[in-house]
Write an enzyme that holds these catalytic residues in place. Structure first.
Site, short mmCIF file in Angstrom:
data_model
loop_
_atom_site.label_atom_id
_atom_site.label_comp_id
_atom_site.label_asym_id
_atom_site.label_seq_id
_atom_site.Cartn_x
_atom_site.Cartn_y
_atom_site.Cartn_z
N CYS A 2 -11.75 11.41 1.38
CA CYS A 2 -12.18 12.77 1.72
C CYS A 2 -13.63 12.78 2.18
O CYS A 2 -14.43 11.95 1.77
CB CYS A 2 -12.06 13.66 0.50
SG CYS A 2 -10.42 13.64 -0.21
N ARG A 33 -13.92 9.05 8.36
CA ARG A 33 -13.36 8.64 7.07
C ARG A 33 -11.84 8.82 7.04
O ARG A 33 -11.18 8.34 6.12
CB ARG A 33 -13.99 9.46 5.94
CG ARG A 33 -15.48 9.24 5.78
CD ARG A 33 -16.11 10.25 4.87
NE ARG A 33 -15.77 10.04 3.47
CZ ARG A 33 -16.46 9.31 2.62
NH1 ARG A 33 -17.54 8.67 3.03
NH2 ARG A 33 -16.10 9.18 1.35
N TRP A 81 -8.16 13.57 2.46
CA TRP A 81 -7.28 12.40 2.62
C TRP A 81 -6.37 12.44 1.41
O TRP A 81 -6.79 12.16 0.29
CB TRP A 81 -8.16 11.14 2.64
CG TRP A 81 -7.43 9.83 2.64
CD1 TRP A 81 -7.21 9.01 1.57
CD2 TRP A 81 -6.86 9.14 3.77
NE1 TRP A 81 -6.54 7.88 1.96
CE2 TRP A 81 -6.31 7.93 3.29
CE3 TRP A 81 -6.76 9.44 5.12
CZ2 TRP A 81 -5.68 7.02 4.13
CZ3 TRP A 81 -6.13 8.53 5.95
CH2 TRP A 81 -5.60 7.33 5.46
N ASN A 107 -13.49 14.90 -4.04
CA ASN A 107 -13.10 13.59 -3.53
C ASN A 107 -12.83 12.72 -4.74
O ASN A 107 -13.65 12.70 -5.66
CB ASN A 107 -14.24 12.99 -2.69
CG ASN A 107 -13.93 11.57 -2.23
OD1 ASN A 107 -12.77 11.19 -2.14
ND2 ASN A 107 -14.97 10.80 -1.96
N GLY A 108 -11.71 12.02 -4.77
CA GLY A 108 -11.43 11.11 -5.88
C GLY A 108 -10.10 11.42 -6.53
O GLY A 108 -9.27 12.12 -5.97
N GLU A 492 -3.54 -15.61 6.01
CA GLU A 492 -4.32 -14.41 6.32
C GLU A 492 -5.68 -14.80 6.91
O GLU A 492 -6.17 -14.16 7.86
CB GLU A 492 -4.50 -13.57 5.04
CG GLU A 492 -5.44 -12.39 5.13
CD GLU A 492 -5.03 -11.32 6.15
OE1 GLU A 492 -3.96 -11.44 6.75
OE2 GLU A 492 -5.83 -10.40 6.37
N LYS A 496 -6.90 -13.52 10.63
CA LYS A 496 -8.16 -12.79 10.88
C LYS A 496 -8.93 -13.45 12.02
O LYS A 496 -9.47 -12.77 12.89
CB LYS A 496 -9.06 -12.76 9.63
CG LYS A 496 -8.65 -11.86 8.51
CD LYS A 496 -8.79 -10.38 8.79
CE LYS A 496 -7.58 -9.77 9.41
NZ LYS A 496 -6.48 -9.35 8.64
N GLU A 499 -7.21 -12.86 15.42
CA GLU A 499 -7.27 -11.46 15.86
C GLU A 499 -8.61 -11.08 16.46
O GLU A 499 -8.65 -10.39 17.47
CB GLU A 499 -7.06 -10.53 14.66
CG GLU A 499 -5.67 -10.31 14.22
CD GLU A 499 -5.63 -9.20 13.17
OE1 GLU A 499 -6.13 -9.42 12.06
OE2 GLU A 499 -5.10 -8.13 13.48
N HIS A 515 4.33 -33.37 6.83
CA HIS A 515 5.57 -33.16 7.57
C HIS A 515 5.31 -32.77 9.02
O HIS A 515 6.23 -32.32 9.70
CB HIS A 515 6.43 -32.11 6.86
CG HIS A 515 6.77 -32.49 5.46
ND1 HIS A 515 7.77 -33.38 5.14
CD2 HIS A 515 6.17 -32.16 4.28
CE1 HIS A 515 7.80 -33.55 3.83
NE2 HIS A 515 6.84 -32.83 3.28
N LYS A 618 -4.18 -0.53 16.14
CA LYS A 618 -4.26 -0.44 14.68
C LYS A 618 -2.87 -0.26 14.08
O LYS A 618 -2.55 -0.82 13.04
CB LYS A 618 -5.18 0.73 14.29
CG LYS A 618 -5.34 0.92 12.79
CD LYS A 618 -6.07 -0.24 12.15
CE LYS A 618 -6.16 -0.15 10.64
NZ LYS A 618 -6.41 -1.48 10.03
O1 M6R Z 1 0.11 -0.57 9.17
P1 M6R Z 1 0.83 -1.83 8.77
O2 M6R Z 1 0.31 -2.40 7.49
O3 M6R Z 1 2.32 -1.66 8.71
O4 M6R Z 1 0.53 -2.86 9.92
C1 M6R Z 1 1.11 -4.12 9.91
C2 M6R Z 1 0.41 -5.05 10.87
O5 M6R Z 1 0.52 -4.56 12.17
C3 M6R Z 1 -1.06 -5.24 10.52
O6 M6R Z 1 -1.22 -5.73 9.22
C4 M6R Z 1 -1.73 -6.20 11.50
O7 M6R Z 1 -1.24 -7.49 11.34
C5 M6R Z 1 -3.25 -6.15 11.31
N1 M6R Z 1 -3.88 -6.05 12.58
C6 M6R Z 1 -3.77 -7.33 10.60
O8 M6R Z 1 -5.16 -7.39 10.55
#
Ligand code: M6R
Length: 623
Positions: A2, A33, A81, A107-108, A492, A496, A499, A515, A618
């Protein structure tokens, strides 16, 4: 999360701007936010006047255009939010109490709102929304008209001492034009000092267009502002002080909390994201109370299989969950990419629990997979960061993560919050099914409770990893190895880097090296290795140390993430970053953080926009 704005001004300033202008401008600055509804309340003509509306700020502005508010010099404004209660006009803030004489924004999360509400209902108070905020407003109203005898600050002090959880509260009352009272515990609030006017904001963005003089309020403090004054007391009523500072950020940096990017800010939000996700979900005895789950506990206790559905980073959170849930609950857990699940005629039935994980709640692949599983009769539970989004709406049950809005495309704080939520789910199932003793659950929750400060410890030493990242800006390929829960962490870490730094990166299970992937190792090949605790599972540590030696013998540049005190790895590594000690199953909440920092810093060093990487959205809302 929020957004909160408060304002008290004088008529000499109102020639320039009245309360409404300040509130709307502040809310606009706080839009970053994320929010699902907005509202304002002003004090004018001896009354409270409030407008609130679901959706974007423009909806509120249209409503005000249709039903204008009187000129005013005092007011509060809010972007919500959603946490308790979905996004709707009714649940939007402000909430009124004391017969409409008092307005409150919040907020909270107020953890004990249900019991306070029950008491107030028994006393005849009626509630219009599903929110915890309306309960806090009613409590403040009750204190104001009873024990505080019309002293709004005293009423706030009495009320907050009855509340548990995390909150920033702002209130105005029609009997006190020119006064805004606010309180904070574990939730942000900053005071802005003007000439003949004072401001309150969730952060300095809320008033950055009007003043650069700010005061950071301490934990458990109450502040009362008028146009000419501000006074601060603790929740104990004793005088207190905040820390004054001057804001030298521009408005754009203020939204990012002074960090150069949303991604870096969100990496730094992670102690709060984990703490907020844990908040209010267990009692002092360590009993989990996941009231939001909405699936009959008896049915949950009978499930024979869990299938986690997710994409990208959220799928890696699911892979971490597999280790924890199988270990704690002895239920088989399959983790599937949503887009693969749907098209292979998977076997699910009424005793299968589908756990979808999605930050946005709108990922089309996951939504379609959940719909398919529902058609097959499975029970569906959504772990989601976005209240009111489609996937939780269409699922039988939901467990919200409380990471707050994630703006950067690359997911960071949502990942840690998702893992935290899956741990809560695993412990809850273990409690229902009797797989763990209550003392064991309590101990694990205590370990989880220590995670936020351990993440903070890593963040405080981020320079160690940033220096490494800058020195590697020219790398063309980086490999990541891990075993057990370290394996999804490695995946992960690689994602990162791909990406946001556009560098070839691969994550492997360390045991898989021989392997095939070991053929990739050449002179100088950087390899991150996530090393499990030497105190953990037998042989896991020594197996990974052997893997480090194997790649090093072939020329790899070994970069190790290890647990504090693990001196053995030193001699095999070119670089070691130590994370604080924690039980093995919880380790991903710590080991991921340096890899996020590494990717963010390396991409920044290459001059890339880390918040908006090329080719990515996103939320992927197409199949
Ligand atoms: O909104 P979601 O968690 O469903 O999104 C899933 C993926 O598209 C998301 O995690 C994507 O891999 C990110 N860009 C990772 O940083």
């Amino acid at each position: 999360m929020c957004g909160i704005v408060g304002y008290a001004g004088t008529s000499s300033r109102s020639a320039e701007h009245g309360a409404l202008d300040v509130l709307i401008e502040g809310l606009r600055r706080l839009e970053y936010r994320g929010y699902d509804s907005a509202g304002v309340a002003v004090v004018a003509d001896g009354a409270i006047h409030s407008r609130k509306k679901a959706g974007k700020l423009v909806n509120l502005e249209n409503q005000i255009a249709e039903a204008p508010l009187p000129d005013s010099l005092t007011g509060i404004g809010h972007t919500r939010w959603a946490t308790h209660g979905g996004p709707s006009d009714q649940n939007a803030h402000p909430h009124l109490a004391d017969g409409g004489k008092l307005a409150m924004i919040h907020n909270g999360i107020i953890e004990n709102f249900a019991e306070i509400k029950a008491t107030l209902v028994a006393e005849g108070v009626e509630f219009l929304s599903d929110t915890d905020t309306e309960v806090a407003a009613a409590l403040l109203g009750k204190m104001y008209s009873s024990e505080a005898e019309g002293d709004l600050t005293r009423a706030m002090q009495l009320a907050v001492n009855k509340l548990e959880g995390a909150f920033t509260l702002l209130a105005v009352h029609q009997d006190h034009p020119g006064v805004v009272v606010a309180a904070r515990r574990n939730s942000p609030l900053v005071l802005g000092l003007g000439e003949g006017e004072n401001f309150l904001g969730s952060d300095v963005s809320g008033f950055i267009d009007f003043t650069r003089r700010a005061v950071e309020l301490g934990q458990d403090q109450i502040v009362t502002i008028t146009p000419e004054s501000h006074s601060i007391i603790g929740f104990d009523g004793e005088p207190a002080e905040g820390r004054e500072f001057s804001v030298d950020w521009d408005a754009a940096s203020a939204e990012k909390g002074g960090f150069p990017s949303f991604m870096e800010k969100e990496i730094h939000d992670q102690p709060a994201a984990v703490a907020d996700t844990l908040l209010g979900r267990s009692d002092a005895e360590g009993k989990l109370t996941l009231d939001e789950l909405r699936i009959d506990p008896e049915k949950l206790a009978k499930i024979t299989k869990i299938v986690v559905l997710a994409c990208g980073t959220s799928a890696y959170a699911g892979s971490v969950a597999k280790y924890a849930i199988e270990s704690w609950c002895r239920i088989p857990v399959e983790v599937e990419l949503s887009h693969e699940f749907r098209y292979r005629e998977p076997i699910v039935d009424k005793n299968t629990l589908i756990v979808s994980i999605s930050q946005s709640g709108e990922t089309m692949d996951t939504l379609m997979a959940v719909r398919y599983a529902k058609e097959q009769g499975a029970k569906t539970l959504s772990i989601c960061n976005t209240n009111g989004s489609t996937i939780p709406r269409e699922s039988d049950a939901v467990l919200y993560t409380h990471a707050g809005p994630e703006i950067a495309v690359a997911s960071t704080k949502a990942f840690l919050a998702q893992i935290t939520a899956t741990y809560l789910l695993g412990l809850y199932l273990a409690q229902l099914r009797g797989n763990l003793f209550s003392g064991q659950i309590k101990d694990i929750l205590a370990d989880l409770g220590k995670i936020p400060s351990k993440i903070q410890d890593i963040l405080d030493r981020d320079n160690e990893i940033k220096d490494l990242a800058r020195s590697m800006a020219d790398a063309s390929s980086v490999l990541f190895l891990g075993r057990h829960v370290g394996y999804p962490v490695a995946m992960e870490g690689a994602l990162k880097l791909k990406e946001i730094a556009y560098i070839h990166a691969e994550g492997f299970a360390a045991g898989e090296l021989k392997h095939g992937p070991i053929a990739l190792i050449d002179d100088g090949q950087p390899v991150f290795v996530v090393v499990p605790s030497p105190r953990g599972r037998d042989s896991l540590h020594s197996k990974v140390v052997s893997n480090i030696q194997e790649v090093r013998a072939r020329g790899a540049n070994t970069l190790v993430i290890a647990e504090e005190g693990d001196v053995d790895v030193r001699e095999y590594a070119e670089f070691v970053f130590y994370v604080p000690e924690t039980p093995t199953l919880l380790m991903p909440l710590l080991a991921t953080v340096p890899l996020q920092i590494f990717a963010c810093e390396l991409a920044t060093a290459k001059g890339y926009d880390v918040d908006q990487p090329r080719n990515l959205a996103k939320s992927v809302t197409v199949e």
